[in-house]
Design an enzyme around this catalytic site. Structure first.
Site, PDB file in Angstrom:
ATOM      1  N   ASP A 325       0.870  -1.161   0.000  1.00 21.60           N
ATOM      2  CA  ASP A 325       0.000   0.000   0.000  1.00 21.60           C
ATOM      3  C   ASP A 325       0.921   1.229   0.000  1.00 21.60           C
ATOM      4  O   ASP A 325       2.121   1.097   0.246  1.00 21.60           O
ATOM      5  CB  ASP A 325      -0.874  -0.038   1.256  1.00 21.60           C
ATOM      6  N   ASP A 410      -1.576  -0.871   6.140  1.00 23.25           N
ATOM      7  CA  ASP A 410      -1.777  -0.330   7.484  1.00 23.25           C
ATOM      8  C   ASP A 410      -3.221   0.095   7.775  1.00 23.25           C
ATOM      9  O   ASP A 410      -3.631   0.176   8.915  1.00 23.25           O
ATOM     10  CB  ASP A 410      -0.868   0.880   7.702  1.00 23.25           C
ATOM     11  N   ASP A 414      -7.181  -1.943   4.170  1.00 23.99           N
ATOM     12  CA  ASP A 414      -6.218  -2.969   3.775  1.00 23.99           C
ATOM     13  C   ASP A 414      -6.515  -4.333   4.402  1.00 23.99           C
ATOM     14  O   ASP A 414      -5.913  -5.336   4.013  1.00 23.99           O
ATOM     15  CB  ASP A 414      -4.794  -2.553   4.170  1.00 23.99           C
TER      16      ASP A 414
END
Length: 518
Positions: A325, A410, A414
């Site tokens: 990410d 995080d 996600d």
């Protein structure tokens, strides 16, 4: 060393001394046979009584085929054949090996215990001008607590007054102190080195960082790697097989020799069968393989990497794709989402490629232009931007068809991707509860360099596991063959059992050794 280990050590020392005295007396004096047997039974009984009791209990409970049964049959058989010193020696060396393994396991557990020694016993509340110590479980969100110098922060919160220096090494693995002042977020489990901090709690105790870490570590033992499961199944099949093979050596071979008109040589073949049993004991594998994984998880925890189970260590060693990410993972957060303020992100990506990672990918919901800038700066191979959580899941599923995949994230968005990836790694400071709960690995200080570090650690652990499997099975098979041919004496049999176990355990505890980031 525990009291139990000290008692075993004392028994070993006493039995060795008595055995040595018996050997000297037998060499100097012409001792009657019955007295010689009685003499050697003393050290044998001192060192082996508990093994014999366990073997009898196993027979009663119809659980015959374990190492205690093997040792009992081998040593009682040796006594029956007149090999009294060898019988006592086998028991002594077996107990030495067991003690060595227990100490190694205790060391690994001690390491885990030190990591887990972060749960505070109380929280300080000011009431009526006095400081009261209350149970952290009774503290509600929004309560003002006080942490004095030398005390551990009991619950996550925000500093409302005061400043201090925190030791967060139990959480992040980093020994450098952290300065905090008004407005700083602080995590439970940290130790306040200086000053007095007034903190407003932002979570309940059971949801705080320290409690989450303890829960993760306590649950990790239930998630076994395939290698551990293989060893458990192997031991259940292997031990009965070698027992029947030993029985065949002791009975079938002499009978066949007699039928063929050859001397049956009963005592010789029974002795070979007894040595066969000593050699076959699977202690080296049964102890060293779980110890390798346990030590690796302890070593990782001391460096701020929480791995939720040994199965994830095995999977992590096979990673081919690393997917990230952007915000909070490669960048610090939403405020700096357009820039990299994590300076080691590019170095982490470079190290991953050096480890043989086939492709690094970034999946983000951000606009293409901003995402491209970050991807180019850190060296990402492939970028997919403007994605919804469901799109990320689809991309991860597609990429994972080419090999084992790790996703690092995080945010709460996600969590689905972390769950579906082969290995999900969450940032532990900035990461949301949902992400940390869904992840298999938690990076406690949000440091990107811990990602290649975790992979290197997992690969070393698996290399040690395979080394022990090959070493142990190889030496045992060789010695079992030599034993069947009568080319091994009892002392060589002892080495093939206890000696190999000690070597395997020593190799396993290398997983404790720290691997530093470059």
């Amino acid at each position: 060393m525990s009291d139990k280990q000290k008692k075993i050590l004392c028994r070993i020392i006493v039995s060795v001394a008595v055995l040595a005295a018996c050997s000297v007396l037998s060499a100097i004096f012409n001792i009657p046979k019955y007295l010689e047997i009685a003499m050697y039974l003393v050290p044998y009984g001192i060192i082996g009584y508990d093994i014999l009791i366990k073997a009898v209990k196993g027979i009663i409970n119809r659980q015959l085929f374990d190492e205690c049964f093997l040792m009992a049959v081998a040593t009682v058989g040796a006594i029956a054949l007149g090999e009294y010193p060898e019988a006592a020696a086998v028991m002594i060396f077996y107990q030495v090996g067991e003690l060595f393994g227990d100490i190694a396991v205790a060391r690994s557990r001690s390491s885990i215990a030190e990591l887990m020694d972060i749960r505070p016993d109380y929280a300080n509340i000011e009431s009526g001008g006095e400081i009261k110590e209350v149970d952290p479980y009774d503290i509600e969100i929004g309560t003002d607590i006080m942490v004095r110098a030398g005390e551990r922060i009991p619950i996550d919160g925000v500093v409302t007054d005061g400043s201090g220096t925190l030791d967060m090494s139990a959480l992040t693995g980093e020994s450098a102190p952290v300065e905090v002042t008004n407005g700083a977020e602080v995590s439970s489990g940290s130790i306040n080195y200086s000053g007095v901090l007034r903190i407003r709690t932002t979570r309940r105790f059971e949801d705080s960082t320290a409690s989450k870490i303890l829960e993760l570590m306590e649950n990790s033992a239930s998630k076994k790697a395939q290698s551990e499961k293989f060893i458990s199944k192997f031991a259940r099949l292997y031990t009965p097989a070698v027992c029947f093979a030993a029985l065949a050596l002791a009975v079938a071979v002499p009978v066949i020799r007699y039928i063929l008109g050859m001397p049956p040589m009963w005592s010789s073949w029974i002795m070979r069968a007894l040595m066969f049993l000593v050699i076959s004991c699977p202690c080296a594998l049964v102890i060293s393989i779980p110890l390798s994984f346990f030590a690796a998880m302890g070593g990782a925890g001391r460096q701020g990497i929480l791995i939720k189970g040994s199965n994830y260590i095995e999977t992590m060693s096979k990673i081919r794709y690393a997917v990230f990410d952007k915000t909070g993972t490669v960048t610090y957060g939403t405020r700096d989402a357009a820039n990299v303020a994590k300076p080691t992100a590019a170095q982490a990506i470079s190290e991953l490629k050096g480890l043989g990672i086939v492709k690094t990918v970034m999946l983000t919901g951000d606009k293409r232009e901003a995402a491209e800038k970050i991807a180019a700066e850190v060296g990402i191979d492939e970028l997919h931007s403007e994605l919804m959580p469901a799109d990320k899941v689809s991309m991860v599923e597609k990429l994972s068809e080419g090999g084992t995949l790790m996703f690092v994230g995080d945010g709460i968005n996600d969590a689905p991707v972390l769950s579906c990836a082969d290995i999900g790694a969450a940032m532990g400071v900035i990461g949301t509860d949902a992400a940390i709960e869904a992840a298999d690995v938690v990076i406690m200080d949000d440091e990107p360099m811990k990602i290649p570090l975790a992979i290197r650690l997992s690969r070393r652990c698996m290399r040690i596991v395979y080394e022990n499997i090959i070493l142990t099975i190889g030496i045992k098979l060789l010695c079992l063959g030599l034993s069947a041919m009568g080319l091994v004496n009892m002392w060589m049999a002892i080495f093939a059992d206890v000696g190999v176990m000690i070597i395997a355990v020593l190799n396993a505890i290398r997983c404790f050794r720290a691997i530093r980031t470059k």
